[in-house]
Design a protein around this motif. Structure first.
Motif, PDB file in Angstrom:
ATOM      1  N   UNK A 181       0.668  -1.085   0.046  1.00  0.00           N
ATOM      2  CA  UNK A 181       0.026  -0.024   0.101  1.00  0.00           C
ATOM      3  C   UNK A 181       0.803   1.340   0.072  1.00  0.00           C
ATOM      4  N   UNK A 182       2.091   1.211   0.542  1.00  0.00           N
ATOM      5  CA  UNK A 182       2.856   2.373   0.934  1.00  0.00           C
ATOM      6  C   UNK A 182       3.541   2.640  -0.588  1.00  0.00           C
ATOM      7  N   UNK A 183       3.900   1.520  -1.269  1.00  0.00           N
ATOM      8  CA  UNK A 183       4.282   1.698  -2.522  1.00  0.00           C
ATOM      9  C   UNK A 183       3.665   2.350  -3.559  1.00  0.00           C
ATOM     10  N   UNK A 184       2.378   1.645  -3.603  1.00  0.00           N
ATOM     11  CA  UNK A 184       1.184   2.305  -4.621  1.00  0.00           C
ATOM     12  C   UNK A 184       1.024   3.864  -4.080  1.00  0.00           C
ATOM     13  N   UNK A 185       0.943   4.274  -2.786  1.00  0.00           N
ATOM     14  CA  UNK A 185       0.655   5.352  -2.514  1.00  0.00           C
ATOM     15  C   UNK A 185       1.877   6.564  -3.013  1.00  0.00           C
ATOM     16  N   UNK A 186       3.262   5.987  -2.951  1.00  0.00           N
ATOM     17  CA  UNK A 186       4.225   6.871  -3.284  1.00  0.00           C
ATOM     18  C   UNK A 186       4.245   7.026  -4.937  1.00  0.00           C
ATOM     19  N   UNK A 187       3.744   6.057  -5.615  1.00  0.00           N
ATOM     20  CA  UNK A 187       3.525   6.411  -7.031  1.00  0.00           C
ATOM     21  C   UNK A 187       2.462   7.194  -7.384  1.00  0.00           C
ATOM     22  N   UNK A 188       1.365   7.123  -6.868  1.00  0.00           N
ATOM     23  CA  UNK A 188       0.213   7.997  -6.864  1.00  0.00           C
ATOM     24  C   UNK A 188       0.611   9.622  -6.304  1.00  0.00           C
ATOM     25  N   UNK A 189       1.344   9.530  -5.373  1.00  0.00           N
ATOM     26  CA  UNK A 189       1.842  10.711  -4.779  1.00  0.00           C
ATOM     27  C   UNK A 189       2.657  11.785  -5.778  1.00  0.00           C
ATOM     28  N   UNK A 190       3.459  10.945  -6.455  1.00  0.00           N
ATOM     29  CA  UNK A 190       4.328  11.652  -7.576  1.00  0.00           C
ATOM     30  C   UNK A 190       3.727  12.571  -8.312  1.00  0.00           C
ATOM     31  N   UNK A 191       2.165  12.586  -8.720  1.00  0.00           N
ATOM     32  CA  UNK A 191       1.555  13.708  -9.424  1.00  0.00           C
ATOM     33  C   UNK A 191       1.433  14.976  -8.476  1.00  0.00           C
ATOM     34  N   UNK A 192       1.626  14.815  -7.226  1.00  0.00           N
ATOM     35  CA  UNK A 192       1.420  15.934  -6.352  1.00  0.00           C
ATOM     36  C   UNK A 192       2.722  16.710  -5.868  1.00  0.00           C
ATOM     37  N   UNK A 193       3.902  16.078  -6.417  1.00  0.00           N
ATOM     38  CA  UNK A 193       5.257  16.620  -6.334  1.00  0.00           C
ATOM     39  C   UNK A 193       5.297  18.141  -6.689  1.00  0.00           C
ATOM     40  N   UNK A 194       5.108  18.384  -7.729  1.00  0.00           N
ATOM     41  CA  UNK A 194       5.256  19.651  -8.482  1.00  0.00           C
ATOM     42  C   UNK A 194       4.345  20.751  -7.875  1.00  0.00           C
ATOM     43  N   UNK A 195       3.097  20.840  -7.576  1.00  0.00           N
ATOM     44  CA  UNK A 195       2.304  21.415  -7.015  1.00  0.00           C
ATOM     45  C   UNK A 195       2.709  21.650  -5.504  1.00  0.00           C
TER      46      UNK A 195
END
Length: 344
Positions: A181-195
């Motif tokens: 679950x943490x790995x999947x979250x990190x991949x999804x979180x990559x879309x929010x890094x720039x904002x």
């Protein structure tokens, strides 16, 4: 005969005659009468949902291998391919750890003997590592980078399988599900890094960009640890309730929740150890490309260590807090002595 006080036949005080059949049944203190548990019978505990978890973990490993291959194949030059390989290696290694552990857990669930269970778990991890290494060698370009990725992936899968041979399978199941679950979250979180970087004040200067990137990384680690802790607690709670419905006596104390919550962080740190040992040549090759690449690899290594430590402590703390909220008030037994009264 006379019923005188000195006589041996003096009348006894009247006592009610109690039929033994009417006496209340006392609770048994014989350990053999207690409900059997997997631990008391010598059988390792059953981890529910292991088959589904294995399918998800193997699918996630396949997705990580495919995305890494696509990124390396799209590189315009070999130098870029080396950098991308070094960057993608941690995600592949962690996915291999989880896949080896989850699939080994599903295979060994029906087994009762601890020794046989451990041997089967290691063998399953070996098969997962061998299959992953063959797939990498057949689909990736034939070079030293490919061999490094294949070798470290196989080693990680074997280590993950060995972890599944632990005695408490429910803790391993919680650990594996939380890490996934943490790995999947990190991949999804990559879309929010720039904002988030803009929110944390990333500007035109290099220092402002570094400061913003540091805060983004800490936010990611904090949220990943929170997700890992909640998933670990949820899995163990579900396993306990499912076992109770099946009539099993389950005793999961706070150390089990602590290990399951801290497990994702521990696996991240173990991933770093595997990379530093098995993927050392690839990291050195990527760092030797230029001075900027050397600084980038050093920064990435430090960031991965910090991320593992944050996920470890936040996950463990989250799980313990969630477990503590389920505890009720302490009950006082009737047999316990009352507090002594102080003489006036």
């Amino acid at each position: 005969m006379s019923n005188q006080p000195g006589s041996s036949t003096a009348a006894e005080p009247d006592q009610p005659v109690v039929d033994p059949a009417d006496e209340p049944e006392q609770p048994s203190t014989d350990p053999a009468d207690e409900p059997a548990t997997p631990e008391s019978t010598g059988r390792p505990a059953y981890a529910p949902g292991a088959a589904v978890l294995a399918l998800l973990a193997v699918g996630w490993l396949a997705a990580m291998l495919w995305s890494t291959r696509a990124a390396i194949s799209s590189a315009a030059a070999g130098v870029t391919a080396i950098s991308l390989s070094a960057y993608a290696l941690p995600g592949v290694i962690c996915a291999a750890l989880v896949a080896g552990a989850a699939l080994a857990l599903a295979v060994t669930n029906p087994l009762g003997r601890a020794t046989l269970r451990f041997l089967a778990a290691v063998g399953t991890g070996l098969l997962v590592g061998f299959a992953a290494a063959v797939a990498i060698n057949l689909t990736y370009a034939d070079n030293a980078t490919t061999n490094t990725i294949a070798g470290t992936t196989a080693a990680a899968a074997i280590i993950g399988g060995a972890l599944a041979g632990a005695r408490n399978a429910r803790v391993v199941g919680g650990l594996a599900s939380a890490t996934l679950a943490a790995q999947v979250f990190v991949v999804l979180f990559s879309r929010a890094r720039d904002p988030l970087a803009d929110l944390f004040g990333a500007g035109d200067t290099q220092q402002s960009m570094l400061d913003a990137a540091k805060w983004v990384s800490r936010t990611e680690s904090l949220l990943a640890g929170l997700v890992a802790g909640l998933v670990a607690f949820g899995y163990l709670t579900w396993a306990r309730r499912r076992a109770a419905r099946r009539g099993e006596s389950v005793q999961l104390r706070w150390p089990a929740y602590l290990v399951a919550g801290a497990g994702p962080g521990l696996l991240l740190l173990l991933t770093e150890v595997i990379i530093r040992i098995g993927g050392r040549d690839l990291l050195n090759l990527a760092a030797a490309l230029s001075e900027a690449d050397q600084v980038a690899q050093t920064s990435l290594g430090t960031s991965r260590l910090d991320n593992g430590i944050w996920v470890l402590f936040v996950g463990a703390l989250t799980t313990l807090i969630a477990f503590g909220r389920t505890l009720g008030p302490r009950t006082v037994d009737e047999d316990e002595p009352a507090d002594e009264q102080v003489a006036a």
